[in-house]
Enzyme design. Structure first.
Site, mmCIF file in Angstrom:
data_model
loop_
_atom_site.group_PDB
_atom_site.id
_atom_site.type_symbol
_atom_site.label_atom_id
_atom_site.label_comp_id
_atom_site.label_asym_id
_atom_site.label_seq_id
_atom_site.Cartn_x
_atom_site.Cartn_y
_atom_site.Cartn_z
ATOM 1 N N ARG B 48 34.538 12.867 -30.248
ATOM 2 C CA ARG B 48 35.078 11.520 -30.431
ATOM 3 C C ARG B 48 34.374 10.602 -29.439
ATOM 4 N NH1 ARG B 48 35.645 11.207 -25.803
ATOM 5 N NH2 ARG B 48 36.645 9.210 -26.075
ATOM 6 N N GLY B 49 34.658 9.303 -29.586
ATOM 7 C CA GLY B 49 33.929 8.306 -28.818
ATOM 8 C C GLY B 49 32.890 7.706 -29.755
ATOM 9 N N ALA B 50 32.906 6.377 -29.874
ATOM 10 C CA ALA B 50 32.092 5.721 -30.899
ATOM 11 C C ALA B 50 30.614 6.143 -30.863
ATOM 12 C CB ALA B 50 32.251 4.205 -30.795
ATOM 13 N N ARG B 85 36.068 8.844 -40.183
ATOM 14 C CA ARG B 85 37.025 8.015 -39.431
ATOM 15 C C ARG B 85 36.671 6.543 -39.684
ATOM 16 N NH1 ARG B 85 38.126 9.533 -33.397
ATOM 17 N NH2 ARG B 85 40.002 8.333 -33.863
ATOM 18 N N GLN B 192 42.967 11.544 -23.933
ATOM 19 C CA GLN B 192 41.535 11.550 -23.607
ATOM 20 C C GLN B 192 41.292 11.235 -22.125
ATOM 21 O OE1 GLN B 192 42.865 9.954 -26.211
ATOM 22 N NE2 GLN B 192 41.588 10.109 -28.038
ATOM 23 N N ASP B 233 35.297 0.422 -29.760
ATOM 24 C CA ASP B 233 34.932 1.167 -30.967
ATOM 25 C C ASP B 233 34.323 0.265 -32.033
ATOM 26 O OD1 ASP B 233 37.194 2.859 -29.598
ATOM 27 O OD2 ASP B 233 36.062 4.219 -30.892
ATOM 28 N N ASN B 243 39.613 -1.061 -29.729
ATOM 29 C CA ASN B 243 39.391 0.070 -28.831
ATOM 30 C C ASN B 243 40.654 0.918 -28.836
ATOM 31 O OD1 ASN B 243 37.754 1.516 -26.911
ATOM 32 N ND2 ASN B 243 39.103 0.758 -25.296
ATOM 33 N N LYS B 244 40.588 2.029 -28.156
ATOM 34 C CA LYS B 244 41.693 2.983 -28.092
ATOM 35 C C LYS B 244 43.034 2.293 -27.854
ATOM 36 C CE LYS B 244 41.633 6.390 -28.644
ATOM 37 N NZ LYS B 244 41.965 6.836 -30.025
#
Lengths: 341, 341
Positions: B48-50, B85, B192, B233, B243-244
């Protein structure tokens, strides 16, 4: 309109507490036969919630009087109970009230003294339930038909001797027939929202959803929350409210987006001796609450943690404080002072 | 100044990914041999993570080209990967870039086409690392000596092909010799921050503490945070940042208390086609992420959940957006438009 479970009950010389650590997967009770059991139950959060801690401590003082053979030992035991947790004022309030009864009756026979103490503990418990019901009647007036309400932590029957403070208000509105919807913050790190409030909402069949704490801000901004109602662990004389970690952030978001923000507390949660929130002691709890969840490790070994159990919401962010004597509105300092008289 | 671990590496015709679901208690790798493996790895958040999703998807397109016997099947496979996603723009960006290489080279022999695709995937991965290093050099200028920094989610080597975006900036400042302290939000529901950022901070020996997300507000108000740096993101053309979950709430608190708030993203995270944050699709993930933690149940069975993975921070709350081409300051719309040219 009644509970389907008993939060705390004294019988056969023991205080039976629902073990809040085991919920929602297990409904079990723990029997406290000594004041040391009581202190542990408060410290380890078998019981939590400011009013529930108060009622529990009252029975602890009765047990201390039974166990201790000297007045010095009794006072030490009371001090021990009072220090189990620092933030909720109801703990010290209940212990002091019980010690006053001790002082007024210590010239009586031991049997009579113990009877007076047990009666007072019962009174504290019963008063708390009645106070909550009254707060419910008063607080429901701020909940409109079809309201969507956000709440944080647990403020229901589990947090009190029964019924609840903020969740008591919500339950009153629901049982009156109002069509409401409740979003419950999960409330990290101890998950009181996920474990306890969600459980109480399910028990009461109140339409609701559980959210990660961080999801509240988007709901508030997007106009999906009509009002926030939550509890309080200690209210200062100027209306600043110490409550479960996460309350302060919610209050800032609500203020930024014009959403009403209420704290529901019994008068016993107001600490008239403390001028503002900066003087309220904030408990820091163990790192393991953040690094582990029921034994499951979610952070590296030895990671340092900052884990304050509460935060302070400035009175400027609060719309009103719902009590059993009415809703306190700004100016809080003046209006709180009136209650003391 | 280098990583002690490899986030994602292609060898022997497989993409090896560090399994981010198993961290921090276990450092293990998963080998993806097919584009279906790649899609699953993205969807199930093995990776994960853009930026990391982008690089992973690039190898997925190469594997799709290897597996598919017709162009139609290949395009379907690419679409399948791109939909793993919805929120991070880097996923679609990387797939499109790879498909462009396919289109430009499809007249060549199959061997040559595959070579071109693999080379492009390698380039995307390598560019990402270089981009991160550049962002680090640029971003460190906003970090003063003795700064205390708050970050959210994971934006380190694990979130990228290596090094990191926001955490890359923080690491750059630290390796330059700046005396810094980092507070890492645990980042519910997937932890995370607790699982990944805390682990990377420990690996790098950066002085730091982990906090429940709700503790950030008090630290910000009390002047204990000099600046917030986190990732992104998808950035809209007006500077709104998806973002998250939790980012938006932090931005409101920072604005209320005057604390600088930076998002660090590569240019590939800017979606010039989207006018503002309201058009960014926000992924809702499974209720089980909130009700269970690695199998441990923390909410009642069948409790309904609202679990958005991201939120949108309005550009008005953002001090600056750190990119590999410099820091974008307000007016964001005008300054982002310049980057497109």
């Amino acid at each position: 309109m009644d509970e389907t479970f008993t939060t705390l009950e004294f019988r056969d010389e023991k205080l039976y507490l629902i073990d809040q650590r085991a919920l929602p997967t297990e409904v079990s009770y723990i029997a406290c036969a000594t004041y040391e059991d009581i202190e542990f139950a408060i410290r380890d959060m078998i019981v939590r919630g400011a009013p529930a801690i108060g009622a529990t401590a009252a029975y602890g003082v009765y047990l201390a009087a039974k166990q201790c053979t000297t007045e010095t030992d009794f006072r030490k035991a009371c001090q021990f109970i009072a220090l189990a947790r620092p933030t909720a004022v109801n703990l010290g309030w209940a212990v002091n009230r019980m010690v006053n009864v001790y002082d007024q009756n210590k010239q009586l026979s031991r049997t009579q003294l113990l009877q007076a103490l047990l009666a007072e503990a019962h009174t504290i418990r019963e008063e708390d339930i009645q106070t909550n019901k009254k707060m419910g009647e008063i607080g429901t007036t701020v909940i409109a038909q079809n309201a969507t309400i956000l709440t944080h932590c647990n403020t229901g029957a589990l947090a009190t001797a029964g019924w609840g403070t903020a969740l008591g208000v919500i339950k009153t509105a629901f049982y009156e027939g109002k069509n409401i919807f409740v979003y419950a913050d999960e409330t990290r790190p101890r998950f009181q929202g996920a474990r306890l409030t969600a459980w109480e909402l399910k028990q009461a069949n109140i339409p609701s959803k559980l959210i990660p704490d961080s999801a509240a801000a988007t709901l508030i901004r997007d106009g999906k929350i009509d009002l926030v109602i939550l509890g309080g662990d200690r209210v200062a004389a100027n209306g600043d409210v110490a409550n479960k970690l996460g309350t302060f952030a919610l209050s800032v978001i609500c203020k930024a987006y014009g959403v009403p923000f209420y704290s529901a507390v019994p008068i016993s949660t107001i600490d008239f001796s403390i001028p503002d929130g900066s003087a309220i002691p904030i408990e820091e709890r163990d790192a393991s609450e953040v690094t582990h969840i029921q034994g499951v490790q979610v952070a590296p070994t030895d990671m340092e943690v900052f884990n304050p159990a509460f935060d302070v919401t400035p009175h400027q962010n609060i719309t009103g404080i719902i009590t059993e004597k009415g809703i306190i509105y700004p100016p809080f300092k003046e209006n709180i002072a009136k209650l003391k008289q």
